[in-house]
Write a protein that holds these residues in place. Sequence first.
Motif, PDB file in Angstrom:
ATOM      1  N   ARG A   1      38.901  39.890  51.292  1.00  0.00           N
ATOM      2  CA  ARG A   1      40.349  39.687  51.315  1.00  0.00           C
ATOM      3  C   ARG A   1      40.724  38.389  50.584  1.00  0.00           C
ATOM      4  O   ARG A   1      41.740  38.329  49.886  1.00  0.00           O
ATOM      5  CB  ARG A   1      40.860  39.629  52.755  1.00  0.00           C
ATOM      6  N   SER A   2      39.912  37.357  50.755  1.00  0.00           N
ATOM      7  CA  SER A   2      40.191  36.092  50.083  1.00  0.00           C
ATOM      8  C   SER A   2      40.105  36.259  48.569  1.00  0.00           C
ATOM      9  O   SER A   2      40.911  35.693  47.822  1.00  0.00           O
ATOM     10  CB  SER A   2      39.199  35.020  50.553  1.00  0.00           C
ATOM     11  N   ILE A   3      39.151  37.070  48.105  1.00  0.00           N
ATOM     12  CA  ILE A   3      39.055  37.340  46.668  1.00  0.00           C
ATOM     13  C   ILE A   3      40.268  38.138  46.198  1.00  0.00           C
ATOM     14  O   ILE A   3      40.809  37.888  45.116  1.00  0.00           O
ATOM     15  CB  ILE A   3      37.746  38.093  46.353  1.00  0.00           C
ATOM     16  N   LEU A   4      40.715  39.078  47.016  1.00  0.00           N
ATOM     17  CA  LEU A   4      41.907  39.849  46.674  1.00  0.00           C
ATOM     18  C   LEU A   4      43.131  38.941  46.552  1.00  0.00           C
ATOM     19  O   LEU A   4      43.931  39.062  45.618  1.00  0.00           O
ATOM     20  CB  LEU A   4      42.164  40.925  47.730  1.00  0.00           C
ATOM     21  N   ASP A   5      43.265  38.016  47.494  1.00  0.00           N
ATOM     22  CA  ASP A   5      44.443  37.143  47.526  1.00  0.00           C
ATOM     23  C   ASP A   5      44.420  36.060  46.453  1.00  0.00           C
ATOM     24  O   ASP A   5      45.476  35.670  45.942  1.00  0.00           O
ATOM     25  CB  ASP A   5      44.562  36.475  48.910  1.00  0.00           C
ATOM     26  N   HIS A   6      43.230  35.565  46.112  1.00  0.00           N
ATOM     27  CA  HIS A   6      43.137  34.401  45.226  1.00  0.00           C
ATOM     28  C   HIS A   6      42.509  34.707  43.871  1.00  0.00           C
ATOM     29  O   HIS A   6      42.439  33.826  43.015  1.00  0.00           O
ATOM     30  CB  HIS A   6      42.332  33.289  45.914  1.00  0.00           C
ATOM     31  N   GLY A   7      42.045  35.936  43.666  1.00  0.00           N
ATOM     32  CA  GLY A   7      41.401  36.271  42.410  1.00  0.00           C
ATOM     33  C   GLY A   7      39.925  35.922  42.428  1.00  0.00           C
ATOM     34  O   GLY A   7      39.383  35.452  43.449  1.00  0.00           O
ATOM     35  N   PRO A   8      39.207  36.149  41.315  1.00  0.00           N
ATOM     36  CA  PRO A   8      37.781  35.856  41.248  1.00  0.00           C
ATOM     37  C   PRO A   8      37.465  34.453  41.743  1.00  0.00           C
ATOM     38  O   PRO A   8      38.114  33.486  41.348  1.00  0.00           O
ATOM     39  CB  PRO A   8      37.468  36.027  39.751  1.00  0.00           C
ATOM     40  N   SER A   9      36.481  34.361  42.619  1.00  0.00           N
ATOM     41  CA  SER A   9      36.186  33.090  43.294  1.00  0.00           C
ATOM     42  C   SER A   9      34.690  32.841  43.335  1.00  0.00           C
ATOM     43  O   SER A   9      33.893  33.779  43.437  1.00  0.00           O
ATOM     44  CB  SER A   9      36.727  33.110  44.730  1.00  0.00           C
ATOM     45  N   THR A  10      34.316  31.563  43.291  1.00  0.00           N
ATOM     46  CA  THR A  10      32.916  31.180  43.443  1.00  0.00           C
ATOM     47  C   THR A  10      32.583  31.093  44.935  1.00  0.00           C
ATOM     48  O   THR A  10      33.472  31.055  45.798  1.00  0.00           O
ATOM     49  CB  THR A  10      32.635  29.828  42.800  1.00  0.00           C
TER      50      THR A  10
END
Length: 286
Positions: free
Chosen positions: A53-62
């Motif tokens: 969900r965090s990737i969905l909300d903030h985009g590609p993430s490390t």
Amino acid sequence: MKYASEEQEGPEVEQTAGPAASAPEQTERRGTGAAPAPAPHDEQQGTRNRVARSILDHGPSTAAELALRLELTQAAVRRHLDALAAEGVVEPREKRIYGARGRGRPAKAFALTDCGRDAFDQAYDQLASDALRWIAQSAGGGEKGEAAVAAFARARLAAQAEGYRKAVESADPEARTEALAKALTADGYAATARSAPNPQLGEQLCQHHCPVAHVAEQYPQLCEAETEVFSRLLGTHVQRLATIAHGDGVCTTFIPKAGAGKAAHSTARTSKTTTASASTAGRNPA
């Protein structure tokens, strides 16, 4: 599976404060002691959902970015990313760097795959309903509007059917319903072929999932077009007995055996699961 990734992300420190806990998830959160928690599998799945969900909300993430946002250790985040990648929910990409690149290999950013996005609530149903409503209104509404939606449904299903035709035509005549079921399953319909209550008269094509069920509830032309496609592919009259869009548990289509004739048609009409007549196959009864 581990991803070579985080030379630029900084050192990782496992959280060890607090008493030991049997569930791995209980030691992943920073700054908290171990507290009673749900079953390990449930908690791990819940944390993986938060990561996705965090990737969905903030985009590609490390992993470092996710760890900071979710207050987890990078090691914990990487474990969840590995599991999500194995499930096809996320995929690693090289993080885009703006400006001067630092020393070492760039960190990997994780993005949702199409499969991962589909797991979240998206407005596809509403978009499809709005599009069909626009088609109907543009055609003038009323019967003209219904006809325009039906024409669209036929065109859509005709294109989709081309992917099924080869599988059906390459099968032996007695195995064509099974071949169609397998082709539908590959498209997400979870279809099976089974004998009708009277096997001598025919068989049933059952679709246990319908990707467009909510839209078909408003626009039964989608079901009708699908029924017509089945008839053409199998080279015989078929009859829709039940639809998920109407509230049934399974979309069921009766397919008579060659030569069964009127007896098969009569059996289909009197079946306990019948929810549509031959003239309204796929249309939601009142």
